[in-house]
Design an enzyme around this catalytic site. Structure first.
Site, mmCIF file in Angstrom:
data_model
loop_
_atom_site.group_PDB
_atom_site.id
_atom_site.type_symbol
_atom_site.label_atom_id
_atom_site.label_comp_id
_atom_site.label_asym_id
_atom_site.label_seq_id
_atom_site.Cartn_x
_atom_site.Cartn_y
_atom_site.Cartn_z
ATOM 1 N N CYS A 197 34.902 12.475 62.522
ATOM 2 C CA CYS A 197 34.090 11.263 62.622
ATOM 3 C C CYS A 197 34.117 10.705 64.046
ATOM 4 O O CYS A 197 35.096 10.851 64.751
ATOM 5 C CB CYS A 197 34.541 10.118 61.697
ATOM 6 N N ARG B 292 31.462 15.435 66.492
ATOM 7 C CA ARG B 292 32.641 15.099 65.689
ATOM 8 C C ARG B 292 32.317 14.936 64.207
ATOM 9 O O ARG B 292 33.202 14.770 63.372
ATOM 10 C CB ARG B 292 33.274 13.786 66.188
ATOM 11 N N TRP C 50 32.006 12.535 59.264
ATOM 12 C CA TRP C 50 32.357 13.862 58.782
ATOM 13 C C TRP C 50 33.173 13.603 57.526
ATOM 14 O O TRP C 50 34.331 13.217 57.591
ATOM 15 C CB TRP C 50 33.181 14.608 59.844
ATOM 16 N N ASN D 188 38.007 6.240 61.210
ATOM 17 C CA ASN D 188 38.169 7.680 61.338
ATOM 18 C C ASN D 188 39.618 7.990 60.953
ATOM 19 O O ASN D 188 40.537 7.386 61.486
ATOM 20 C CB ASN D 188 37.880 8.064 62.807
ATOM 21 N N GLY D 189 39.794 8.894 59.977
ATOM 22 C CA GLY D 189 41.154 9.216 59.530
ATOM 23 C C GLY D 189 41.198 9.280 58.019
ATOM 24 O O GLY D 189 40.150 9.349 57.369
ATOM 25 N N GLU E 245 41.583 40.006 61.867
ATOM 26 C CA GLU E 245 40.934 38.817 62.423
ATOM 27 C C GLU E 245 40.923 38.881 63.959
ATOM 28 O O GLU E 245 39.934 38.520 64.595
ATOM 29 C CB GLU E 245 41.645 37.553 61.919
ATOM 30 N N LYS F 91 37.527 38.701 66.149
ATOM 31 C CA LYS F 91 37.291 37.707 67.209
ATOM 32 C C LYS F 91 36.830 38.401 68.489
ATOM 33 O O LYS F 91 35.903 37.966 69.154
ATOM 34 C CB LYS F 91 38.573 36.913 67.545
ATOM 35 N N GLU G 77 33.266 39.663 68.110
ATOM 36 C CA GLU G 77 32.272 38.587 68.032
ATOM 37 C C GLU G 77 31.910 38.011 69.390
ATOM 38 O O GLU G 77 30.737 37.762 69.660
ATOM 39 C CB GLU G 77 32.816 37.425 67.168
ATOM 40 N N HIS H 191 47.567 58.203 60.003
ATOM 41 C CA HIS H 191 46.633 58.900 59.123
ATOM 42 C C HIS H 191 45.226 58.995 59.724
ATOM 43 O O HIS H 191 44.250 59.124 59.003
ATOM 44 C CB HIS H 191 46.566 58.201 57.763
ATOM 45 N N LYS I 117 26.621 30.285 62.987
ATOM 46 C CA LYS I 117 27.824 29.641 62.447
ATOM 47 C C LYS I 117 27.813 29.671 60.922
ATOM 48 O O LYS I 117 28.836 29.882 60.286
ATOM 49 C CB LYS I 117 27.872 28.191 62.951
HETATM 50 C C1 G6P Z 1 29.408 33.680 59.711
HETATM 51 C C2 G6P Z 1 30.218 33.147 60.880
HETATM 52 C C3 G6P Z 1 31.691 33.534 60.720
HETATM 53 C C4 G6P Z 1 32.213 33.063 59.364
HETATM 54 C C5 G6P Z 1 31.353 33.594 58.217
HETATM 55 C C6 G6P Z 1 31.716 32.942 56.905
HETATM 56 O O1 G6P Z 1 29.332 35.059 59.773
HETATM 57 O O2 G6P Z 1 29.708 33.653 62.096
HETATM 58 O O3 G6P Z 1 32.449 32.930 61.747
HETATM 59 O O4 G6P Z 1 33.536 33.495 59.204
HETATM 60 O O5 G6P Z 1 29.980 33.286 58.454
HETATM 61 O O6 G6P Z 1 31.425 31.580 56.990
HETATM 62 P P1 G6P Z 1 32.006 30.476 56.041
HETATM 63 O O7 G6P Z 1 31.336 29.198 56.508
HETATM 64 O O8 G6P Z 1 31.587 30.837 54.650
HETATM 65 O O9 G6P Z 1 33.475 30.454 56.198
#
Ligand code: G6P
Length: 616
Positions: free
Chosen positions: A2, A27, A77, A103-104, A489, A493, A496, A512, A611
């Site tokens: 927020c 925010r 938010w 906010n909080g 992960e 990253k 991506e 293997h 996103k």
């Molecule tokens: C997209 C984003 C990823 C994310 C995935 C799942 O591919 O680019 O960063 O992990 O969606 O998104 P969600 O909002 O469901 O966690």
């Protein structure tokens, strides 16, 4: 998160506040509102809208605040209460005298609300924040000598975190504010002008002179000047600072990218995920969001976790957590595949949907399919009121604040924290945890954010390693057991945001197949902590080194063996194995970030990615 803005001064307060909110929209952006005194009469006006700030700006067209009166605004938010007009801030008291933005999270809001309702207060929203406005009203009714004092006394009853700015029609040219855990700073302009906000970006274009409030401090602002004091009413002498950031720099908190800022928010995000859920004195985990279905949870025989992308990898860690702490068999499914699987779940199965956005189309469809097949569903979602949050039977919010960078970092950590709480909770209702073991687990959870801060201090070491390896065309990432998903992960990253080909493998699997790839041109990132699989992971390192493969290792602090194989070592503090991905993933996130920076890619908005993927 927020965003909060308050203004008192000679400029057009409405325009300063709405512009400030625009700067703070990163925010939170699910609803917004302002409170002010209109030009013609002294009656307070509160205008709120749902959605992005543009709707609020449209609703405010032609409206003006009376000269030299204060204005407050908020961009929300959601944490408690879905995003609606009612739940948007500012909140206004029963007597329409006190208005407030917050906010909080007020942890004891339910108890306070019950008590206030018994005294006759009428609530208009479902938020935790609204209790504050009624509490101030109550203190004034019970004889608090001033507005400042009424807020101060109210705060003695409150548990949780807050950044608060309040306005009263009795003192229309005064703003009163308080802070505990949520940021608030005050810009000091000329001729009694003050702008108070959640961060500098709302202030920067008006003044460079700022005063930062610390926890448990309050401030009163009027054209006559300001006074800083603490919650015990001692006057506090505060220095002012000159800040020279551009608007963009200030939105990113001085970090060059949102991704780096969000990685640095991880310690706070962990605390937010745990707040109100870990009750040390009672030695229990309290998960309000799934309490109502506790009976059904107790009879569950199997769990299926559905998710996409980074959230899927958090789900893989969840599998180990549930299996270890609740002795339940777990399957983790890509949501995009699960939805085509008929007859795979039934009423004895719990389907856990993990999603930062709560809008990922595949995950949403998977939830619908699971419900159709009769399963019980819960969501672990960051965005309050999102589609998945609304679709599931019950759920837990991350409270991680908006994640702006496309590559998910802080949300991933938050998801693991919530999964671990959930696994422990399931273990509890299945009577699996002796008291001592529960105590130790809670202690370890609460120590996490501090340990993460220590990991973040390794940033320069990670940057140096990234500088050495950023030109490589291929990478391998290895880990075992809890840290196999961490490796996955890490490789995601890197792919991506730096567009480098990277593969994640369980460390035990390289012999293997993938070992055939190893030579001096392929660096391998290994998570090798002092845990139950340490020796076996070290064997993988030896195998790679014997074939001249460069190795970068995330190791436990104090490990003397790993540096004998490689000089590229990043240390993380000792932590119980089940929580170790929370620490171990941070160097991997930082590594991907620095490699991308060295390669000059668009870190926050990588090509071809979105996103939130709302198409199937
Ligand atoms: C997209 C984003 C990823 C994310 C995935 C799942 O591919 O680019 O960063 O992990 O969606 O998104 P969600 O909002 O469901 O966690």
């Amino acid at each position: 998160m927020c965003g909060i803005v308050g203004y008192i001064g000679e400029k057009d307060g409405m325009s300063v506040v709405t512009k400030g909110l625009e700067r703070l929209e990163y925010r939170g952006y699910d609803s917004a509102g302002v409170a002010f005194f209109a030009e013609k009469n002294a009656e307070p006006c509160v205008i709120k809208t749902v959605g992005r700030l543009q709707s609020l700006k449209t609703a405010l067209r032609g409206k003006k605040a009376k000269e030299k009166t204060a204005v407050i605004g908020h961009t929300r938010w959601a944490t408690h209460g879905v995003p609606t007009k009612q739940n948007a801030h500012p909140h206004i008291g029963c007597k329409k005298e006190i208005m407030l933005v917050h906010n909080g999270i007020i942890e004891n809001h339910e108890l306070l609300r019950e008590a206030l309702v018994r005294e006759g207060h009428i609530f208009r929203s479902h938020t935790d924040s609204e209790v504050l406005v009624h509490l101030i009203e109550r203190m004034l009714a019970f004889g608090a000598p001033s507005f400042e004092d009424a807020l101060r006394q109210a705060l003695h009853h409150v548990r949780g975190t807050f950044g608060i700015v309040a306005l009263s029609s009795r003192w229309p040219s005064t703003l009163v504010a308080a802070r505990r855990g949520s940021p608030l700073l005050v810009g000091i302009g000329k001729n009694g002008e003050y702008i108070i906000a959640s961060d500098i970006s709302a202030i920067a274009e008006h003044t460079k002179r700022v005063l930062y409030l610390d926890d448990n401090e309050m401030i009163s602002l009027s054209s006559k000047g300001h006074r800083v004091f603490d919650i015990a009413n001692n006057t506090v002498s505060k220095p002012t600072t000159l800040v020279d950031w551009t608007i963009e720099e200030s939105q990113k908190g001085g970090f060059p990218h949102f991704m780096l800022k969000e990685i640095h928010e991880i310690p706070d995000v962990i605390d937010n995920a745990l707040r109100g859920r870990v009750l040390v004195k009672e030695n229990i985990i309290k998960l309000g969001g799934i309490e109502a279905i506790q009976k059904k949870l107790a009879s569950i025989k199997r769990i299926v976790i559905v998710a996409c992308g980074t959230s899927y990898y958090a789900g893989l860690i969840g599998k180990y957590l549930f299996e270890e702490m609740a002795a339940l068999p777990v399957e983790v499914a890509y949501a995009s595949e699960f939805r085509y699987a008929p007859h795979v779940v039934d009423k004895d199965v719990l389907v856990v949907a993990v999603s930062q956005s709560g809008e990922t189309a595949d995950t949403l469809e998977a939830v619908r399919e699971a419900k159709k097949q009769g399963a019980l569903t819960i969501g672990i979602v960051n965005v309050v009121g999102s589609s998945i949050a609304r679709e599931v039977h019950a759920g837990l919010y991350n409270h991680a604040g908006p994640e702006i960078a496309v590559a998910s970092t802080k949300a991933f950590v938050s998801q693991i924290v919530i999964l671990s709480l959930c696994a422990a909770y399931m273990g509890d209702i299945r009577n699996m945890h002796p008291k001592k073991e529960r105590e130790a687990f809670l202690k370890d959870l609460l120590a996490l954010s501090h340990k993460c801060r220590a990991v973040l201090k390794e940033s320069d070491a990670v940057k140096k390693i990234a500088k050495k390896f950023y030109t490589a065309d291929n990478f391998l990432f290895l880990g075992r057991r809890y840290n196999w998903p961490t490796a996955l992960e890490g490789s995601l990253k890197l792919k991506e945001i730096s567009y480098i080909h990277a593969e994640g493998y369980p460390a035990g699997e390289i012999k293997h197949g993938p070992i055939a790839l190893i030579d001096a041109s392929i660096p391998t990132f290994v998570v090798a902590l002092r845990d139950s699989v340490y020796e076996k992971t070290v064997s993988a390192i030896q195998e790679i080194r014997a074939r001249k493969g460069p190795v970068i290792v995330v190791a436990s602090a104090g490990d003397a063996l790993i540096p004998t194989y490689t000089k590229h070592v990043i240390s993380v503090p000792q932590v119980r194995e089940s929580l170790s991905p929370i620490l171990a993933v941070i160097p991997l996130q930082l590594f991907a970030y620095y490699v991308a920076v060295f390669r000059g890619t668009d870190v926050d908005k990588p090509r071809n990615l979105a996103k939130s993927v709302t198409v199937e």
